[in-house]
Design a protein around this motif. Structure first.
Motif: not given
Length: 605
Positions: A293, A386, A349, A296-297, A356, A333
Motif C-alpha cells: 500500500l 488506499i 493501477k 500504491d501511494r 474503489y 486494491m
C-alpha cells in the motif's frame, strides 16, 4: 623515625594516585565535550594533496589564527580512520550503544535514528586509505576504484548473478542482477516488450519517466534506464548487503538509503510511473499489505509494479500460497495484471476512483481517511489504506502530465495545490536559469564538462535549479526541507527526483557521494531554526567528494561566517560575488581539497 617515615610513604603514594586519577577523569570529560570521543582524535595529522590554497592547510585543525577582517578561524578535528564510512543517522554502533528497543521484524533498525547532540562526532570524516578521485561518468557506470569502496564481499556472494567483479584496482559492473543474469539492458527491453511499448523502449514515448527501484542492489537497473531518458530512485537499506547504495552513488547513479519499514518513504504521493522489485525479499503480505500500500501511494494513476520473484512463477506449495494471497490483495486494491511472462508479473493501477467506489462495504484494505495527507512523509507512519485520487486526477483520468522532456518545463497540474500560477512557475525558471549561468561563469576556470555528476540542491523549491542543468550530464537530488511547503510533488511532476529532509540532522547517504552541493539560503534557515551552522558544514563536508564544490548563495553575513571555517574544513574559496543588485545577497563558491590522514597514507604505501 625511620619506621615513621616509612609508614608515611604509603599515604603520600595514595595521595599522588588520587591526584592522578582526578586529572585523568578531568581530561576524559574534557575530551567528551560537544560529543567528542577518543575515536575522533586518532588521525589528526594530515597529508594534503590539493591544488592551490594554503600550504599550511594540513595544520588548520589544530590551531587558530586571524582571518579576513581579523576574523578568528575555527577549528575542527579529524575523525579516526575507522569512521571513514560513517552515516550518523544510520549508525549501527549508535543503536548498540543506546540499546534502542527496535522491532527487527519491522525493519526499524534500518530506519533513521539520529544521535543526540552530545553523541555526535563533531569531526571531519577521512577518506579510506588509497582513495582516488572517482572515475568520471559515463565510464563510472561500469567501473569504480576498489580503494574508494574497499568491500568485495558482494562480488563473491553474488558471483553467479554478475552484480560486480573485482579486476585489479577496479570493481566492474557487468549489469547483472538476481533476476537478470544476462544484463539489465535486456531485462529492461523485455519489460517494455511485455507492456507493448513502441520499439520496446521503456520510456513509452516519454510517458514513463520516473521509476522507483526498491531493493535495488548496486542499482544496475537504474543505471541502464538512463540511456532511455528514464530516471530511477534506487533504494536499499544499509543491511547485510552493505555498501549497495555506496556503490550506486560512486557509479553516478541516483540512489538513496532507506527501507520499507514503519515510516512512509520520503517521497510525495503519485511520484512514479513504475515501481520495480527484483527478488528484493520483501514480505508484501505482512501487516495487511501495508508495504504494498505504500507503493500504491507512490504510484501515479495507471502506474505499473514490475515484480520478478519466485512467487510469480514457482510451483512449490509455499510460493503458490503466497502468490494466491498476493493476487487476492492486489485485486482488492483494484490493481490488474498488465502482463505476466516467465519470472515477471506486471500489475497496473486504475486511472480513476471508479473501482474503489464499486468495492463492497467493509472491503480490506480500506480507503484512507478523508483528512489524511498522502504527501506528509517526514516521520509519518505508514498506514494500511488506499489513497484515492484527488477530484482533479479522477476527472483527468490520469496525472495530466505531458511526456518527457516537455514535462520539465510545462507547468504541472499540482501547482494549484500551492496556489502557484503559471506566471510564477515560468518566472522561477527564468530566475534560476540566470543564476545557474552566473554560477557556471564563476566556475569556468575550475571545471570541465565532466567535473560534476552527482549534484544536490539542498533547498530545491520547485526544482528550477535542476531544470536549468538540463543540458549538463548530471542528475540532481532535489531536497525540500521538512518545515516548508512540500513542493517535492511539483519536482516529481517535472520528471525530476528528490527527497524531504531536515537539515538539522545528517542526510541518509554515505560519505563522499556528491560532486556539487547547492546551498541557497539554507544556512539562514538553519540559524533561524536555532540549529548549528557548524554541524551543517561538517555534514556537507561528509557527503562532499574530495575536490567537489559547494555553492553558497545566502546573506553576506552568512557568507562571512562560513569563510571563517574554510581552513578548518580544508576548503578553498574559488569565487565570490554579490548578485542581483542586493547589498545583502552574496554567492561564495568553494572547493574541497584532497587530503588523507597520515595513517591512511601509511597503510596505502
Amino acid at each position: 623515625m625511620t619506621r615513621g617515615r616509612a609508614a608515611g610513604n604509603p599515604r603520600k603514594r595514595l595521595l599522588t594516585v588520587l591526584v592522578l586519577v582526578i586529572v585523568c577523569v578531568f581530561i576524559y570529560f574534557c575530551s567528551r565535550k560537544d560529543g567528542s570521543s577518543p575515536l575522533e582524535y586518532g588521525s589528526k595529522s594530515l597529508k594534503h594533496f590539493g591544488w592551490g590554497g594554503d600550504e599550511d592547510a594540513d595544520e588548520s585543525s589544530s590551531k587558530t589564527g586571524g582571518g579576513e577582517d581579523g576574523a578568528i578561524l575555527k577549528t575542527i578535528p579529524v575523525c579516526d580512520d575507522r569512521l571513514s564510512e560513517l552515516i550518523p543517522c544510520l549508525d549501527r554502533n549508535l543503536l548498540y550503544q543506546t540499546r534502542l528497543k527496535l522491532d527487527l521484524n519491522l525493519m526499524e533498525h534500518y530506519e533513521r535514528h539520529c544521535p543526540m547532540p552530545e553523541r555526535r562526532y563533531n569531526c571531519l570524516i577521512p577518506p579510506p586509505p588509497g582513495y582516488k578521485i572517482p572515475i568520471k561518468w559515463p565510464k563510472s557506470r561500469d567501473q569504480v576504484w576498489k580503494a574508494n569502496i574497499p568491500h568485495t564481499h558482494l562480488a563473491t556472494e553474488k558471483s553467479d548473478q554478475r552484480w560486480m567483479v573485482v579486476k585489479g584496482e577496479k570493481i566492474v559492473f557487468p549489469g547483472g542482477g538476481t533476476h537478470f543474469h544476462y544484463g539489465a539492458d535486456k531485462y529492461i527491453t523485455s519489460i517494455a516488450n511485455m507492456l507493448n511499448f513502441p520499439n520496446n523502449n521503456i520510456n513509452n514515448g516519454g510517458r514513463l519517466r520516473n521509476v522507483f527501484d526498491v531493493g535495488c542492489g548496486v542499482a544496475s537497473f537504474g543505471g541502464y534506464l538512463l540511456s532511455s531518458n528514464v530516471i530511477a530512485m534506487s533504494l536499499a537499506p544499509n543491511d547485510v548487503h552493505e555498501n549497495q547504495i555506496q556503490f550506486a552513488l560512486e557509479r553516478g547513479i541516483p540512489a538513496y538509503l532507506g527501507v520499507l519499514g514503519t515510516k512512509r518513504l520520503p517521497y510525495p504521493s503519485r511520484s512514479f510511473e513504475l515501481a520495480h522489485c527484483s527478488r528484493c525479499r520483501i514480505d508484501w503480505l505482512q501487516r495487511d499489505g501495508i508495504l504494498l500500500l505504500e507503493l500504491d501511494r507512490l504510484l501515479r494513476p495507471g502506474g505499473y509494479f514490475a515484480y520478478s520473484s519466485p512467487e510469480a512463477y514457482a510451483q512449490d506449495e509455499e510460493d503458490l500460497r503466497i502468490w494466491k494471497q498476493m493476487s487476492a490483495l492486489v485485486e482488492r486494491m483494484c490493481w490488474k495484471i498488465a502482463a505476466k511472462r516467465n519470472q515477471t508479473v506486471i500489475w497496473v493501477k486504475p486511472l480513476t476512483n471508479d473501482c474503489y467506489r464499486k468495492r463492497e462495504p467493509g472491503t480490506q484494505p480500506p480507503l484512507c481517511r478523508s483528512g489524511d495527507d498522502p504527501d506528509a512523509v517526514w516521520g509519518v507512519n505508514m498506514e494500511a489504506c488506499i489513497t484515492p485520487y484527488s477530484d482533479q486526477m479522477h476527472r483527468a483520468k490520469g496525472s495530466g502530465l505531458v511526456p518527457w522532456p516537455a514535462r520539465l518545463t510545462t507547468p504541472p497540474p499540482r501547482l494549484a495545490d500551492f496556489d502557484y500560477s503559471t506566471e510564477m512557475f515560468v518566472n522561477d525558471m527564468e530566475v534560476w536559469q540566470q543564476r545557474v549561468d552566473n554560477y557556471w561563469t564563476m566556475l569556468s576556470k575550475k571545471i570541465k564538462p565532466d567535473t560534476f555528476r552527482n549534484v544536490m540542491d539542498m533547498k530545491a523549491n520547485m526544482g528550477s535549479f535542476a531544470a536549468a542543468l538540463k543540458d549538463k550530464d548530471v542528475w540532481v537530488m532535489n531536497v525540500v526541507p521538512e518545515n516548508v511547503p512540500n513542493t517535492l510533488k511539483i519536482i516529481y511532476d517535472r520528471g525530476l527526483l528528490g527527497t524531504v529532509h531536515n537539515w538539522c540532522e545528517a542526510f541518509s547517504t554515505y560519505p563522499r557521494t556528491y560532486d556539487l552541493l547547492h546551498a541557497w539560503t539554507i544556512f539562514s534557515d538553519i540559524i533561524a531554526k536555532e540549529c548549528s551552522p557548524e554541524d551543517l558544514l561538517i555534514e556537507m563536508d561528509r557527503i562532499l567528494r574530495p575536490k567537489g564544490f559547494v555553492i553558497v548563495h545566502d546573506k553576506r553575513s552568512v557568507v562571512e561566517l562560513i569563510k571563517t571555517y574554510l581552513r578548518a574544513l580544508h576548503w578553498e574559496a574559488v569565487a565570490i560575488s554579490g548578485v542581483e543588485q542586493s547589498e545583502d545577497d552574496s554567492v561564495l563558491i568553494i572547493q574541497k581539497k584532497m587530503w588523507l590522514t597520515s595513517e591512511s597514507v601509511r597503510v596505502a604505501q
